[in-house]
Structures are given as C-alpha cells and as structure tokens.
Design an enzyme around this catalytic site. Sequence first.
Site, PDB file in Angstrom:
ATOM      1  N   HIS A  31       0.658  -1.180   0.074  1.00 55.16           N
ATOM      2  CA  HIS A  31      -0.258   0.017  -0.130  1.00 55.16           C
ATOM      3  C   HIS A  31       1.231   1.344   0.319  1.00 55.16           C
ATOM      4  O   HIS A  31       0.182   2.703   0.224  1.00 55.16           O
ATOM      5  CB  HIS A  31      -0.961  -0.533   0.806  1.00 55.16           C
ATOM      6  CG  HIS A  31      -2.036  -0.992   0.966  1.00 55.16           C
ATOM      7  ND1 HIS A  31      -1.838  -1.876   1.771  1.00 55.16           N
ATOM      8  CD2 HIS A  31      -2.864  -0.787  -0.134  1.00 55.16           C
ATOM      9  CE1 HIS A  31      -3.549  -2.642   1.831  1.00 55.16           C
ATOM     10  NE2 HIS A  31      -3.360  -2.017   0.462  1.00 55.16           N
ATOM     11  N   HIS A  38      -2.161  -6.260  -5.968  1.00 50.71           N
ATOM     12  CA  HIS A  38      -2.219  -7.254  -4.989  1.00 50.71           C
ATOM     13  C   HIS A  38      -3.621  -7.974  -5.215  1.00 50.71           C
ATOM     14  O   HIS A  38      -4.320  -7.737  -5.315  1.00 50.71           O
ATOM     15  CB  HIS A  38      -1.968  -7.493  -3.649  1.00 50.71           C
ATOM     16  CG  HIS A  38      -2.335  -5.883  -3.331  1.00 50.71           C
ATOM     17  ND1 HIS A  38      -2.049  -5.178  -3.451  1.00 50.71           N
ATOM     18  CD2 HIS A  38      -3.333  -5.914  -1.832  1.00 50.71           C
ATOM     19  CE1 HIS A  38      -2.956  -4.431  -2.195  1.00 50.71           C
ATOM     20  NE2 HIS A  38      -3.694  -5.011  -2.038  1.00 50.71           N
ATOM     21  N   CYS A  73     -13.913  -6.281   3.310  1.00 50.26           N
ATOM     22  CA  CYS A  73     -13.275  -6.248   2.205  1.00 50.26           C
ATOM     23  C   CYS A  73     -12.042  -6.755   2.913  1.00 50.26           C
ATOM     24  O   CYS A  73     -11.622  -5.838   3.931  1.00 50.26           O
ATOM     25  CB  CYS A  73     -13.079  -5.214   1.520  1.00 50.26           C
ATOM     26  SG  CYS A  73     -12.547  -3.982   2.345  1.00 50.26           S
ATOM     27  N   HIS A  75      -8.127  -9.109   2.099  1.00 44.61           N
ATOM     28  CA  HIS A  75      -6.757  -9.687   1.245  1.00 44.61           C
ATOM     29  C   HIS A  75      -6.880 -10.867   2.008  1.00 44.61           C
ATOM     30  O   HIS A  75      -6.492 -11.368   3.053  1.00 44.61           O
ATOM     31  CB  HIS A  75      -5.670  -9.061   1.589  1.00 44.61           C
ATOM     32  CG  HIS A  75      -6.056  -7.708   1.242  1.00 44.61           C
ATOM     33  ND1 HIS A  75      -5.590  -6.762   2.857  1.00 44.61           N
ATOM     34  CD2 HIS A  75      -5.867  -7.093   0.403  1.00 44.61           C
ATOM     35  CE1 HIS A  75      -5.717  -6.230   2.470  1.00 44.61           C
ATOM     36  NE2 HIS A  75      -5.718  -5.222   0.896  1.00 44.61           N
ATOM     37  N   GLU A  93     -14.725  -9.935  10.780  1.00 40.82           N
ATOM     38  CA  GLU A  93     -15.644  -7.805  10.987  1.00 40.82           C
ATOM     39  C   GLU A  93     -16.996  -8.112  11.075  1.00 40.82           C
ATOM     40  O   GLU A  93     -17.240  -7.244  11.862  1.00 40.82           O
ATOM     41  CB  GLU A  93     -15.314  -7.597  10.127  1.00 40.82           C
ATOM     42  CG  GLU A  93     -13.830  -7.541   9.227  1.00 40.82           C
ATOM     43  CD  GLU A  93     -14.269  -6.408   8.258  1.00 40.82           C
ATOM     44  OE1 GLU A  93     -14.595  -5.807   7.432  1.00 40.82           O
ATOM     45  OE2 GLU A  93     -12.530  -6.389   7.221  1.00 40.82           O
ATOM     46  N   TYR A 108      -7.946  -2.165 -10.202  1.00 43.46           N
ATOM     47  CA  TYR A 108      -7.833  -0.716 -10.062  1.00 43.46           C
ATOM     48  C   TYR A 108      -6.833  -0.180  -8.984  1.00 43.46           C
ATOM     49  O   TYR A 108      -5.843  -0.943  -8.905  1.00 43.46           O
ATOM     50  CB  TYR A 108      -9.886  -0.351  -9.012  1.00 43.46           C
ATOM     51  CG  TYR A 108      -9.423  -0.853  -7.736  1.00 43.46           C
ATOM     52  CD1 TYR A 108      -9.298   0.261  -6.662  1.00 43.46           C
ATOM     53  CD2 TYR A 108      -9.770  -1.524  -6.878  1.00 43.46           C
ATOM     54  CE1 TYR A 108      -9.149   0.275  -5.241  1.00 43.46           C
ATOM     55  CE2 TYR A 108      -9.701  -2.284  -6.044  1.00 43.46           C
ATOM     56  CZ  TYR A 108      -9.418  -0.946  -5.062  1.00 43.46           C
ATOM     57  OH  TYR A 108      -8.792  -1.695  -3.751  1.00 43.46           O
ATOM     58  N   GLU A 118      -3.931   1.942  -2.877  1.00 38.06           N
ATOM     59  CA  GLU A 118      -4.794   0.625  -3.091  1.00 38.06           C
ATOM     60  C   GLU A 118      -4.145   0.058  -5.047  1.00 38.06           C
ATOM     61  O   GLU A 118      -4.611   1.115  -6.013  1.00 38.06           O
ATOM     62  CB  GLU A 118      -6.225   0.397  -3.184  1.00 38.06           C
ATOM     63  CG  GLU A 118      -6.649   0.241  -1.686  1.00 38.06           C
ATOM     64  CD  GLU A 118      -6.070  -0.874  -0.935  1.00 38.06           C
ATOM     65  OE1 GLU A 118      -5.576  -1.889  -1.077  1.00 38.06           O
ATOM     66  OE2 GLU A 118      -6.695  -1.063   0.082  1.00 38.06           O
ATOM     67  N   GLU A 120      -5.515  -3.469  -6.588  1.00 42.39           N
ATOM     68  CA  GLU A 120      -5.962  -4.613  -6.516  1.00 42.39           C
ATOM     69  C   GLU A 120      -6.724  -5.308  -7.596  1.00 42.39           C
ATOM     70  O   GLU A 120      -7.510  -4.922  -8.242  1.00 42.39           O
ATOM     71  CB  GLU A 120      -6.706  -4.132  -5.290  1.00 42.39           C
ATOM     72  CG  GLU A 120      -6.244  -4.064  -3.936  1.00 42.39           C
ATOM     73  CD  GLU A 120      -7.515  -4.116  -2.878  1.00 42.39           C
ATOM     74  OE1 GLU A 120      -7.167  -4.541  -1.943  1.00 42.39           O
ATOM     75  OE2 GLU A 120      -8.406  -4.254  -3.175  1.00 42.39           O
ATOM     76  N   TRP A 166     -13.134   1.730  -4.284  1.00 46.14           N
ATOM     77  CA  TRP A 166     -13.856   0.594  -4.446  1.00 46.14           C
ATOM     78  C   TRP A 166     -14.682   0.428  -4.854  1.00 46.14           C
ATOM     79  O   TRP A 166     -15.350  -0.276  -5.421  1.00 46.14           O
ATOM     80  CB  TRP A 166     -12.716  -0.493  -4.245  1.00 46.14           C
ATOM     81  CG  TRP A 166     -12.415  -0.837  -2.613  1.00 46.14           C
ATOM     82  CD1 TRP A 166     -13.500  -1.338  -1.784  1.00 46.14           C
ATOM     83  CD2 TRP A 166     -11.937   0.245  -1.963  1.00 46.14           C
ATOM     84  NE1 TRP A 166     -13.393  -1.338  -0.458  1.00 46.14           N
ATOM     85  CE2 TRP A 166     -12.886  -0.316  -0.427  1.00 46.14           C
ATOM     86  CE3 TRP A 166     -11.048   1.142  -1.491  1.00 46.14           C
ATOM     87  CZ2 TRP A 166     -12.383  -0.061   0.478  1.00 46.14           C
ATOM     88  CZ3 TRP A 166     -10.290   1.917  -0.777  1.00 46.14           C
ATOM     89  CH2 TRP A 166     -10.951   1.186   0.046  1.00 46.14           C
TER      90      TRP A 166
END
Length: 186
Positions: A31, A38, A73, A75, A93, A108, A118, A120, A166
Amino acid sequence: MVYDDAPESEQLILVDAADREVGYLAKSACHDGTGILHRAFSLLIFNAEGELLLQQRAAAKRLWPLYWSNSCCSHPRRSESLEAAAKRRLHEELGMSCPLQYLFKFQYQAQFEDEGGEQELCSVYIGRSTEAVRSDPQEIHAWRWVSPEALQAELAQTGAERFTPWFRMEWERIWRDHRADLQALK
C-alpha cells in the site's frame, strides 16, 4: 472479540493482471506509494428486505479512514483461497456467516492523499444474511442498512466522495450489470 485484519507485516499475494500469483509482499509495502497489484475481495451483504449493509471504516485505518464502503473487504492470506478468506473476514469483521455468490473481478488503482494507495485485483461477492451484525470496532466505526435505490441516489449526489473508490466502482457495475443477481439472492 477483536480481530486484526492482516497486520501490516503480513504477506499479501501479489498477482499479475490475469490473477496469477507472482510473489508475496508485506501489506504495508503493498500500500506504499501508488500500491503494488495484489489479490483482494469485496463482500456486499444484503438483509431479508434487500437492503445492503454498509460499513464506515475505522478511524485508525491508514487508507480511507471513516469513509463508507461495502460490507466487508480484505485480502486472502498466503495459501488461503478467496472463498475461505471471504468467509473468515465476514465472521471476524461482522460476526456473520452466509452463502456467498461470486459476481465479477476487476482491477483498480486508487490514491489516498500522501498516505499510500490501493492497487488490487478485487473479486466481488454478494450474499444475504438474517443474522445480527456484531461489528469489530477495530475495523468498523459505524454501519447501516440502505436500500439499493437509496444508495444509488446518495451516490448520484455530492456525497459520493464519502465512499471508498473501490466501492463506488463496484457498485456502479453491480447497478448496471447485476441487479437481477441482487433480486435473485436467497
């Protein structure tokens, strides 16, 4: 219970534009600057009334703190599938679980001031849950349910900049190409 979404030192999965793994790099380094491509995912969770769960990101987030975004969201971890990671993070979360339906993948890049960016390759999933939201305050400052129509109106007004980039991109595509998928959610 408090969970930490990938400590800054945790290795993220670097990918090429075709989503082939090309290496691993610490989350913080992924980042930095304009970001390094990624693998990531976004979840959009709807309730029985068809409303979307939005979260306001925690104030401590490095990128886009206190911005409104999709339900969850994150990873995948090294050697973890997208599906397993999505289910894990939904529980960590939001304290929820539900079947997830893959919609699409998009790439993006977005910059957040001088803090980083970002970049990703993001897989987007939808799901429906009747479970109560039990949000992790380390990840989520606030949350709310909103109808797709009300969200669309809100994004069309001057308040759109309060949402993560995003989420704005994926919602535009969902609204344009996947409304039938939302209506078919069970």
